[in-house]
Design a protein around this motif. Sequence first.
Motif, PDB file in Angstrom:
ATOM      1  N   GLN A 211       1.016  -1.369  -0.141  1.00 36.49           N
ATOM      2  CA  GLN A 211       0.025   0.108  -0.112  1.00 36.49           C
ATOM      3  C   GLN A 211       1.030   1.180   0.012  1.00 36.49           C
ATOM      4  N   MET A 214       0.285   4.580   1.810  1.00 38.91           N
ATOM      5  CA  MET A 214       0.425   4.596   3.323  1.00 38.91           C
ATOM      6  C   MET A 214       2.056   4.304   3.585  1.00 38.91           C
ATOM      7  N   VAL A 227      -1.987   7.105   8.899  1.00 39.84           N
ATOM      8  CA  VAL A 227      -2.684   6.256   7.893  1.00 39.84           C
ATOM      9  C   VAL A 227      -4.237   6.144   8.062  1.00 39.84           C
ATOM     10  N   ALA A 228      -4.562   6.493   9.146  1.00 37.84           N
ATOM     11  CA  ALA A 228      -5.943   6.318   9.364  1.00 37.84           C
ATOM     12  C   ALA A 228      -6.892   7.230   8.578  1.00 37.84           C
ATOM     13  N   ILE A 230      -6.028   7.459   5.251  1.00 39.78           N
ATOM     14  CA  ILE A 230      -5.836   7.265   3.809  1.00 39.78           C
ATOM     15  C   ILE A 230      -6.883   5.870   3.367  1.00 39.78           C
ATOM     16  N   LYS A 231      -7.540   6.324   2.396  1.00 37.87           N
ATOM     17  CA  LYS A 231      -8.685   5.285   1.978  1.00 37.87           C
ATOM     18  C   LYS A 231      -7.835   4.236   0.850  1.00 37.87           C
ATOM     19  N   GLN A 232      -8.258   3.052   1.050  1.00 39.14           N
ATOM     20  CA  GLN A 232      -7.823   2.025   0.078  1.00 39.14           C
ATOM     21  C   GLN A 232      -8.899   1.918  -0.918  1.00 39.14           C
ATOM     22  N   HIS A 250     -12.478  -0.793   3.475  1.00 39.67           N
ATOM     23  CA  HIS A 250     -12.523   0.212   4.742  1.00 39.67           C
ATOM     24  C   HIS A 250     -11.609  -0.514   5.829  1.00 39.67           C
ATOM     25  N   SER A 253      -7.790   0.329   6.217  1.00 41.14           N
ATOM     26  CA  SER A 253      -7.509   1.650   6.859  1.00 41.14           C
ATOM     27  C   SER A 253      -7.384   1.379   8.522  1.00 41.14           C
ATOM     28  N   LYS A 257      -4.055   1.165  10.801  1.00 39.19           N
ATOM     29  CA  LYS A 257      -3.810   2.318  12.036  1.00 39.19           C
ATOM     30  C   LYS A 257      -3.504   1.397  13.181  1.00 39.19           C
TER      31      LYS A 257
END
Lengths: 264, 165
Positions: A211, A214, A227-228, A230-232, A250, A253, A257
């Motif tokens: 990722q 991140m 990283v919380a 940052i959307k995958q 979801h 993320s 974290k």
Amino acid sequence: MYDFDYHKPSSVADAVKLLSADPDARAISGGQTLLPALKHRLNRPTYLVDLSGIAELRGVKREGDKITVGAMTRHIEVQNSPEVKSAIPALAYMATVIGDIQVRNRGTMGGSVANNDPAADYPSAVLGLGATVVTDKRRIAADDYFQGMFTTALEPGELLVAIEFPIPEKAGYAKMRNPASRYVMAGVFVAKTKDGVRVVVNGAGPGVFRQTDMEQALSANWSPDAVAGIKQASEGLNSDIHGSAEYRAHLVSVMAKRAVTDAG
Amino acid sequence: MPDHPTGSDTLPLSLTVNGEARQLRVAPWTTLLDLLREDLGLIGTKKGCDHGQCGSCTVLLDGKRANACLVLAVVKEGSNVTTIEGLAGPGGALHPMQAAFVEHDAFQCGYCTPGQICSAVALVEEGRARTPDEIREHMSGNICRCGAYPNIVAAIEQVLAENAR
């Protein structure tokens, strides 16, 4: 199961000779994946080559700045290894959340990494730590080794012998388990190494992947908050009765974290 | 290399089962579970899913719990196997875990019980689980369709407490 013959060599050389002699021969390590596959008749080996009698495939060693884990080392041994616990606690922790104790008493790291099940745990540590997969013939960098669902760089007849993990400055793993099967729904392994930060996702897609958004965020600021937010992307992720691709995205993320928090 | 084997091919196998040395011959594809049940008549060990998911076939292999359905018998040459039949003491005195399961009514249909008890005996031996949460985590390989989990945890807590005295 279909019928098959059985060999139990006592050296890597003999095992490789047996595996190379017949394209339909199969190696068996802990058998926790192979036996269910044989029972489903997904596989029809002419003979099995049992690796459990090969002493050189067992055990954990610390040499300088790396930990070497023999392919036949069982999950319970990784979980309990003083070397792994002190040098890479995230790897020891990972072993404690694989399947259940019955599985951990039998299953092996080599078997898991050779099989490369999308829902396996170890592949994310191997890629996340930039480990080296050692076979009877060569050394393969983790970045070249994993090639998608159940696919690796291993060639027919090639035997995974050990995995060498560089000891990171920090590492953490977080996994959302399917409550029934305990297979990973989405997991994230994070590591801060001398070569940089790595963030690897397992369980969410058809194979492990880095990722990179991140990784960049954590390189600039090693903290859970980095990283919380940052959307995958959900494109290409797994979608099944246990969870949609959006749900897994979801989770990535959230697990990232938690993994950074775990790494400290 | 050998030709594809036929159904008549068997291999010699030495095992100690519940304290008794056995000299056997098995086909390579025989699981430990099928060996115990079909060849040795030890039908206390149950076949649930036969795929390593339910834990009803849990036995102790050299003292460690394993799903007998996911172990080929030939692989365990020279091993020590303990099944539910091997837990009771001389004269049939119940193992403390068996007694605790009875006392706490830790079953309904009883199908998963031999596996639950073997697993619980190993849990106590491993010494990692103390709290109810830890017991649940360390018993996660054994599923109970009837849902006797609270009673199973209570039975294991009792044995842990007895041992701690």
